[in-house]
Design an enzyme around this catalytic site. Sequence first.
Site, mmCIF file in Angstrom:
data_model
loop_
_atom_site.group_PDB
_atom_site.id
_atom_site.type_symbol
_atom_site.label_atom_id
_atom_site.label_comp_id
_atom_site.label_asym_id
_atom_site.label_seq_id
_atom_site.Cartn_x
_atom_site.Cartn_y
_atom_site.Cartn_z
ATOM 1 N N LEU A 204 9.579 10.127 -4.291
ATOM 2 C CA LEU A 204 8.936 9.906 -2.982
ATOM 3 C C LEU A 204 7.516 10.423 -3.116
ATOM 4 O O LEU A 204 7.324 11.604 -3.378
ATOM 5 C CB LEU A 204 9.608 10.789 -1.935
ATOM 6 C CG LEU A 204 10.802 10.305 -1.128
ATOM 7 C CD1 LEU A 204 11.263 11.412 -0.190
ATOM 8 C CD2 LEU A 204 10.456 9.057 -0.328
ATOM 9 N N HIS A 205 6.551 9.540 -2.972
ATOM 10 C CA HIS A 205 5.161 10.020 -3.084
ATOM 11 C C HIS A 205 4.202 9.282 -2.177
ATOM 12 O O HIS A 205 3.038 9.643 -2.060
ATOM 13 C CB HIS A 205 4.663 9.878 -4.531
ATOM 14 C CG HIS A 205 4.354 8.458 -4.916
ATOM 15 N ND1 HIS A 205 5.338 7.554 -5.254
ATOM 16 C CD2 HIS A 205 3.185 7.776 -4.984
ATOM 17 C CE1 HIS A 205 4.781 6.381 -5.533
ATOM 18 N NE2 HIS A 205 3.475 6.483 -5.376
ATOM 19 N N ARG A 206 4.653 8.205 -1.557
ATOM 20 C CA ARG A 206 3.735 7.343 -0.839
ATOM 21 C C ARG A 206 3.162 8.043 0.401
ATOM 22 O O ARG A 206 3.891 8.742 1.123
ATOM 23 C CB ARG A 206 4.475 6.076 -0.439
ATOM 24 C CG ARG A 206 3.702 4.858 -0.733
ATOM 25 C CD ARG A 206 4.571 3.653 -0.869
ATOM 26 N NE ARG A 206 4.772 3.359 -2.256
ATOM 27 C CZ ARG A 206 3.810 2.962 -3.090
ATOM 28 N NH1 ARG A 206 2.583 2.790 -2.664
ATOM 29 N NH2 ARG A 206 4.077 2.739 -4.354
ATOM 30 N N ARG A 241 1.123 14.974 -5.076
ATOM 31 C CA ARG A 241 0.798 14.771 -3.657
ATOM 32 C C ARG A 241 1.943 15.285 -2.781
ATOM 33 O O ARG A 241 1.713 16.011 -1.808
ATOM 34 C CB ARG A 241 0.597 13.270 -3.405
ATOM 35 C CG ARG A 241 0.350 12.971 -1.965
ATOM 36 C CD ARG A 241 0.323 11.457 -1.704
ATOM 37 N NE ARG A 241 -0.462 11.215 -0.521
ATOM 38 C CZ ARG A 241 -1.675 10.668 -0.511
ATOM 39 N NH1 ARG A 241 -2.237 10.235 -1.616
ATOM 40 N NH2 ARG A 241 -2.322 10.517 0.613
ATOM 41 N N ASP A 281 10.379 5.370 -3.161
ATOM 42 C CA ASP A 281 9.397 4.587 -2.424
ATOM 43 C C ASP A 281 8.345 4.027 -3.388
ATOM 44 O O ASP A 281 7.315 3.519 -2.966
ATOM 45 C CB ASP A 281 8.741 5.412 -1.297
ATOM 46 C CG ASP A 281 7.935 6.604 -1.812
ATOM 47 O OD1 ASP A 281 7.812 6.785 -3.042
ATOM 48 O OD2 ASP A 281 7.422 7.370 -0.968
#
Length: 364
Positions: A204-206, A241, A281
């Site tokens: 998950l990074h978006r 992030r 994602d």
Amino acid sequence: NGIALVLGTRPEIIKLAPVIQACERRSVPHTLIHTGQHYSETLDSVFFDQLGLPDPDYNLGVGSADHGKQTGEMLIGVERILQECDPETVLVQGDTNSVLAGALAASKLDVRLGHVEAGLRSGDREMPEETNRTLADHAADRCFAPTEQSRDNLLAEGIPEERIEVTGNTVVDALERHKELARERTTALADLGLDEDDYAVMTLHRAENVDDPERFRALLFGASRAGDSHGLPVVYPIHPRARERIEEFDITVPEPIRLVEPREYLEFIRLEDAASIILTDSGGVQEEACILGTPCVTLRDNTERPETISAGANVLAGPDPATIIHRVEEMIDTDGDWENPFGDGTAGEQILQAVTRAPEEVPQ
Ligand code: UD1
Ligand code: UDP
């Protein structure tokens, strides 16, 4: 002269590797321009090492910043280098800010531009990636679409047929080259104390998922409950992030989610291959799950990779924990024998051949 390849982030390094390797095999002169959008070793140099790529000829070292500053600095830097090395063609891949900068620089200098992985559309205009990929497609002289569906998206926006070529996605070339090596050479599972087919992998990074604390918390909670209900640890190699957001929002990551450092490429594809299920994602991870035959639940409201859904390899789940649990339940026992929609692993060669075709053969 020759080809200039502009890249800047983890997925671009991985997906341009097959084109760079095709240039090397055919002794086509090429220049690698790294924007420096990704610079942490775990997102950058490990991939050059593991994929056997040469060091970039230029690295702009732009680093992290707001969109305007980051894209603007890359545009200034790429333009200067293109003026210096005067290539016949510039190639960009995907949908990041590095792609937008490379595409704008090439088109303003009237250098032929090829967009690798053209024609993907999520229909979600709030995603910075949707803006980047759409503008790059419209600036490009050659759009290398991975599938017929992406070709149709381009045609629907009025891009002339002669500019489009369906090549498959270079992600297949990269996976085919490394999948067996990953099985034979890595100790990816043992390193994390995992057993084959007895864990979930999550990425998950978006921005739209991790920059909103409520949404990020809900996604983590849903993934943890889904893991729990199948007795699976959920291994989460965390992008910097997302790591920063966890600290900033003071989020306690619920068990059985296990945060680990981003994995190297071979280690990561081994983890994907041997997992019971993938939650993600990421664009590239949706494709790789589909190609490797591992069921996937995409933690988003939409996808620009609808081919994975039609294939039966992927389903969407937004941030609602009950929906995540339900989707995992639905997918976890699927057998993975769907068709790979992303081509036969020759995209890198096809793209290079199209780019180096004699000028009289190239559609205007
Ligand atoms: C970018 C792309 C995204 C892609 C992703 C691949 C854009 C708009 N986004 O997102 O489409 O899916 O790359 O991984 O281009 N950071 C580091 N080290 C690095 C790079 C970033 O610590 O090497 C941290 C910094 O705090 C930075 C944050 O990650 O502020 C975001 O980096 P950025 O390049 O803006 O976007 P990504 O989230 O990496
Ligand atoms: N990847 C990796 N290690 C990780 C997570 C991802 O090597 O810990 C690889 C993955 O195999 C895929 C690519 O990174 O090829 C996807 O990149 P990312 O998710 O950062 O970007 P996106 O595809 O969403 O743009």
